[in-house]
Design a protein around this motif. Structure first.
Motif: not given
Length: 539
Positions: A443-449
């Motif tokens: 399970l992967r949670v990616s952001d563009t921060g």
């Protein structure tokens, strides 16, 4: 070969070539030469046995040949007339009337003598090499304790050749035979090795003695002395160092044992204090939940009633409108800070329960897609409030089932999704999932921060640690510093792992890996996953 010279007078075999052929034998080369040819023959062309006819040769030529072949390893058979005068020459053996067989027998005898002489020379060479190479003392003594042989080091030590002197006097400066003398043991056939200290110079020697039995002589005692003084001194120093080292090790071991006892006592005290701390935090946070809920509820209710019933009357005056607006904003701050304090209390309570082992785990077979949908519903409000943020879901319609507490998995996903939206500001957050080899689910949670620097990607999972993202650190930290620590505890409790990775070109990806469920049962019969309760801890 010894180089025997045979003078055969009046033998029946007068043909030199035929006689040479009869004398030939395995391992023995024979040849016939005329006297003039023999005088011109190269020395490296000599056979083992040479036959030289001298029937008409003057005595002077025979003497010249004997002188030419002096000390050469070749047996020579000279053939003469029966009444010929033999020249006077040392080592020249005269035989009369010998036939070929007799001459061959004499050559065989000479060959045996050659072998014996060669063996004796080799033995002498070995003896001389050993005596010259041995660095210690070599002494041979008779039964009357008199020196019969001494090598060069013994002669150098005594200043003269001690042959004939008493061995105990020459070697050790004693007036009587040495009490350790091994004569009796050596005479019985034993080889004796011992260490002695010579009174003559005080040095230590390793002495090996054995009986030396020479032909036609009384037995001798052969002794080899090797100086081991330096070795003994080194061993003595080594033993002293070992004793000192053992003493130091013993002292250090006692010190370490005392320190280990002190550390064990301090560790027990720290465990007791940690237990007291956990119990205190659990009690305080539990007791704070009810009044916090009341404060938060009444703050919401007061703000709602104030905006509805009092703010309309503030329009009559700018002063009243400004004061009303300020009161409404203050009530909003009370509401927001109350919610944040509630999350902090819930995080403390959950972490204390996890660390103390008092948290209830309702494990069952679940569908990760259903848990993910519930987590998305739980955080959708925060994404709807920020129009600059987008939540992207990239998940297959079906995933392998997991066996765990669905509320805890949703707590992990809600924490990660909420952290992503709070630290990104604008851009997008992606929730994705896939199956991995080895029966694991990702399970992967990616952001563009702005991302997290590499040095802090491991520390962010520690309690109370909050990392600055990118080049700037927000002035207002809305988290508690416990959310990721709780996530790590939950994931590792089920044999999984959680980590933070750099995302290209910028941003951060939090990756959760969990083992899939491989047991029996029907995953389709699992209960429906609902949204979390309002007090679900999110940091």
């Amino acid at each position: 070969m010894t180089g025997g010279r045979l003078l055969v007078c009046g033998g029946p075999d007068r043909d030199a070539r035929l006689l040479a052929a009869k004398l030939a034998a395995p391992g023995r080369r024979t040849a016939a030469f005329s006297l003039p040819t023999a005088l011109q023959l190269a020395r490296d062309a000599l056979p083992d046995v040479a036959v030289v006819p001298c029937f008409d040769a003057p005595p002077g030529q025979l003497l010249e040949l004997l002188a030419w072949w002096r000390d050469l390893p070749v047996h020579v058979v000279f053939l003469l007339e029966a009444d010929a005068a033999a020249p006077a020459w040392s080592g020249l053996r005269r035989f009369s009337g010998l036939d070929a067989a007799s001459i061959a027998a004499v050559c065989d005898i000479l060959a045996v003598c050659d072998d014996a002489t060669q063996a004796a020379r080799q033995a002498e060479t070995w003896r001389e090499a050993f005596i010259a190479a041995f660095p210690g003392f070599i002494v041979a003594c008779d039964r009357k304790h008199r020196v019969a042989f001494a090598n060069a080091p013994v002669i150098s030590r005594n200043g003269h050749d001690p042959v004939g002197d008493p061995c105990h006097k020459a070697l050790h400066g004693r007036d009587a035979p040495c009490p350790w003398c091994p004569w009796d043991l050596a005479e019985s056939g034993q080889s004796v090795t011992m260490e002695i200290q010579s009174p003559l110079d005080g040095r230590f020697y390793s002495m090996t003695s054995t009986a030396l039995r020479l032909p036609e002589r009384e037995p001798l005692l052969l002794s080899l002395y090797y100086d081991i003084t330096d070795r003994n001194m080194a061993l003595s120093r080594l033993k002293s160092l070992n004793r000192d080292l053992e003493r130091r090790v013993g002292e250090r071991t006692d010190t370490l044992a005392r320190q280990a006892g002190d550390l064990a006592e301090a560790n027990a005290r720290l465990r007791e204090l940690d237990s007291l701390k956990s119990g205190f935090l659990a009690t305080v946070t539990h007791d704070l939940r009810t009044p916090l809920t009341s404060v938060l509820g009444f703050a919401k209710l007061t703000r709602r009633d104030f905006l509805k019933d009092f703010m309309p009357f503030s329009e009559v005056s700018d002063k009243l409108r400004r004061k009303g607006t300020r009161i409404a904003e203050n009530l909003g701050i009370i509401e927001a800070e109350g919610a944040r304090l509630t999350r902090l209390v819930n995080d403390f309570l959950d972490l204390s329960k996890i660390e103390s082992g008092r948290l209830d785990w309702n494990d069952r077979v679940i569908d990760p897609c259903a848990v993910a949908r519930a987590a998305i519903d739980a955080v959708s409000g925060e994404y709807e409030q920020n129009q600059a943020m987008a939540l992207v879901v990239d998940m297959p319609p079906q995933l392998p089932p997991l066996c765990l507490d669905p509320d805890r998995l949703m707590q992990v996903l809600v924490n990660l999704l909420t952290n992503a939206v709070r630290h990104t500001g604008e851009g997008e957050v992606t929730l994705s999932a896939q199956s991995l080899p080895g029966k694991r689910l990702e399970l992967r949670v990616s952001d563009t921060g702005p991302g997290i620097v590499a040095a802090e990607r491991e520390r962010i999972f520690e309690k109370y640690h909050q990392a600055g993202r990118g080049d700037t650190t927000p002035v207002e930290r809305r988290g508690t510093g416990l959310g990721l620590a709780i996530c790590k505890h939950i994931v590792e409790r089920y044999g999984g792992s959680i980590r933070a990775e750099d995302r290209t070109p910028h941003g951060t990806a939090f990756v959760v890996e969990l083992p899939v469920w491989t047991g029996g049962g029907d995953p389709s019969a699992m209960p429906e996953i609902t949204r979390p309760e309002p007090d679900l801890p999110v940091s």
